[in-house]
Scaffold this motif. Structure first.
Motif, PDB file in Angstrom:
ATOM      1  N   THR A   1       5.069 -13.129  27.592  1.00 55.04           N
ATOM      2  CA  THR A   1       6.190 -14.019  27.300  1.00 55.04           C
ATOM      3  C   THR A   1       6.770 -13.642  25.944  1.00 55.04           C
ATOM      4  O   THR A   1       6.035 -13.248  25.033  1.00 55.04           O
TER       5      THR A   1
ATOM      6  N   ALA B   1       8.587 -12.970  30.918  1.00 55.43           N
ATOM      7  CA  ALA B   1       9.255 -14.268  30.789  1.00 55.43           C
ATOM      8  C   ALA B   1       9.861 -14.389  29.392  1.00 55.43           C
ATOM      9  O   ALA B   1       9.328 -13.868  28.419  1.00 55.43           O
ATOM     10  N   ALA B   2      10.982 -15.072  29.300  1.00 57.47           N
ATOM     11  CA  ALA B   2      11.625 -15.330  28.015  1.00 57.47           C
ATOM     12  C   ALA B   2      11.728 -16.833  27.818  1.00 57.47           C
ATOM     13  O   ALA B   2      11.774 -17.603  28.769  1.00 57.47           O
ATOM     14  N   SER B   3      11.759 -17.250  26.558  1.00 54.45           N
ATOM     15  CA  SER B   3      11.749 -18.685  26.256  1.00 54.45           C
ATOM     16  C   SER B   3      12.870 -19.041  25.299  1.00 54.45           C
ATOM     17  O   SER B   3      13.508 -18.179  24.704  1.00 54.45           O
TER      18      SER B   3
ATOM     19  N   SER C   1      16.028 -19.765  23.311  1.00 55.41           N
ATOM     20  CA  SER C   1      17.396 -19.259  23.420  1.00 55.41           C
ATOM     21  C   SER C   1      17.442 -17.862  24.015  1.00 55.41           C
ATOM     22  O   SER C   1      18.527 -17.312  24.226  1.00 55.41           O
ATOM     23  N   LEU C   2      16.277 -17.275  24.287  1.00 55.78           N
ATOM     24  CA  LEU C   2      16.231 -15.927  24.821  1.00 55.78           C
ATOM     25  C   LEU C   2      16.411 -15.936  26.335  1.00 55.78           C
ATOM     26  O   LEU C   2      16.072 -16.896  27.011  1.00 55.78           O
ATOM     27  N   ASP C   3      16.940 -14.842  26.858  1.00 56.49           N
ATOM     28  CA  ASP C   3      16.844 -14.608  28.289  1.00 56.49           C
ATOM     29  C   ASP C   3      16.491 -13.135  28.469  1.00 56.49           C
ATOM     30  O   ASP C   3      16.695 -12.304  27.568  1.00 56.49           O
ATOM     31  N   ALA C   4      15.938 -12.804  29.629  1.00 55.07           N
ATOM     32  CA  ALA C   4      15.387 -11.472  29.840  1.00 55.07           C
ATOM     33  C   ALA C   4      16.438 -10.378  29.672  1.00 55.07           C
ATOM     34  O   ALA C   4      16.163  -9.323  29.092  1.00 55.07           O
ATOM     35  N   LYS C   5      17.650 -10.623  30.156  1.00 54.90           N
ATOM     36  CA  LYS C   5      18.687  -9.599  30.064  1.00 54.90           C
ATOM     37  C   LYS C   5      19.097  -9.365  28.611  1.00 54.90           C
ATOM     38  O   LYS C   5      19.232  -8.214  28.165  1.00 54.90           O
TER      39      LYS C   5
END
Length: 337
Positions: free
Chosen positions: A45, A241-243, A245-249
């Protein structure tokens, strides 16, 4: 040949372990990675790094507790979560504990590495320097890029082996050694890691279209130049997985931008790409009307970047030449040295 950027050349990047898992801090990206371990690729993560925790010189975890020690200059503070602000004020480092290249915690002690001197200093307390002991490092352990306490009885470092593969070198302060492969998603999160896993970055001009006039008279003509624009491939952790304010893209794009900005020694190009179109690649058409002179040929080129053999970023820059040789101009700004 691509290489990982060592911690000493990547300010604000570090690795450590606590009882909650293994961590990599990337201050430059404002985030940190947490995994069950560095080798299996399980439960990875990426979390937001609190602004107050950014820019540390060293991040040291206690593998037997939740404690994380954040060192800045000649001071340090203790935190329990890098997503939150430090709960207390900073304490001064004891003079004997200052200036280390790497810091780790193991066996209830702190280890301060001085590879240039070939020694490691261990102390019971960073503030007092109590119970100091200095021992020589084995030659095989002088080439580590990141050092950390792996568990209650073992230190570890990241290295690149003879096959240019990133690995974890596990060793006891006095005991046997073991070597494990670093999981690709973990290695990719480190500066220079994407090139080590996927191949060095490249930037080339691709010829999109050739038009020519084989007659002895000027010839007006109309054409459609089709080109791709955007990012065609995500090369980091499809299962990560990202948490917050992050996103994977967005994370994958940030890692690619960082990789392209690195010097060639670390598999980069030394170029800034933030101003390019990083959305999913799409095809665009551009109408073209020209008057070709007798026996003239025109070549339309587009600049693209990639890793290994795979194109990734199709830039908006187009260039027209009369020669079949690609342009030599690089249409992107240089990264800060």
């Amino acid at each position: 040949m691509a290489a990982l950027v060592p911690r000493t050349d990547s300010s604000g990047t570090d690795v450590f372990a606590t009882r909650h898992g293994c961590f990599i801090v990337r201050s430059d990206l404002g985030c940190f990675l947490q995994a069950l371990d560095f080798c299996s690729g399980q439960d990875i993560t990426v979390w937001d790094l609190h602004p107050a925790c950014r820019g540390g010189d060293h991040y040291v975890g206690d593998p037997t507790s939740s404690a994380i020690y954040l060192l800045r200059g000649d001071t340090f503070c203790k935190v329990l979560d890098l997503s939150s602000a430090p709960p207390g004020s900073a304490l001064p480092l004891h003079p004997s504990c200052q200036g280390g290249d790497h810091y780790a915690c193991c066996e209830g002690r702190f280890f301060i590495f001085f590879p240039s001197r070939g020694v490691v200093l261990s102390v019971a307390d960073l503030a007092t320097g109590a119970a100091a002991e200095e021992v020589r490092l084995e030659p095989a352990l002088l080439q580590g890029m990141y050092y950390y306490g792996a568990d209650a009885t073992h230190l570890a470092c990241f290295r690149v082996n003879e096959e240019s593969r990133p690995c974890v070198h596990l060793f006891a302060p006095a005991g046997r050694e073991e070597v494990f492969s670093l999981h690709p998603d973990v290695a990719s999160f480190l500066p220079g890691g994407l090139a080590l896993i996927h191949g060095p970055a490249f930037g080339v001009w691709e010829c999109l279209k050739l038009i020519s006039n084989a007659t002895d008279l000027p010839m007006p003509s109309s054409h459609e130049i089709a080109r791709k624009v955007g990012c065609s491939k995500v090369v980091f952790g499809q299962k990560v997985a990202a948490s917050g304010s992050l996103d994977a893209k967005a994370l994958a794009v940030a890692l690619l931008q960082s990789q392209f900005s690195l010097p060639a020694a670390f598999g980069g190009l030394g170029l800034r790409t933030e101003q390019e179109e990083w959305e999913e690649v799409a095809e665009e058409g551009e109408a073209l009307r020209v008057i070709l002179q007798p026996r003239q040929k025109l070549y339309w080129w587009q600049y693209r970047l990639g890793l290994g053999n795979d194109p990734i970023l199709f830039c908006r820059s187009l260039k027209v030449t009369r020669s079949p040789s690609p342009p030599t101009h690089v249409p992107l700004p240089l990264a800060d040295p």
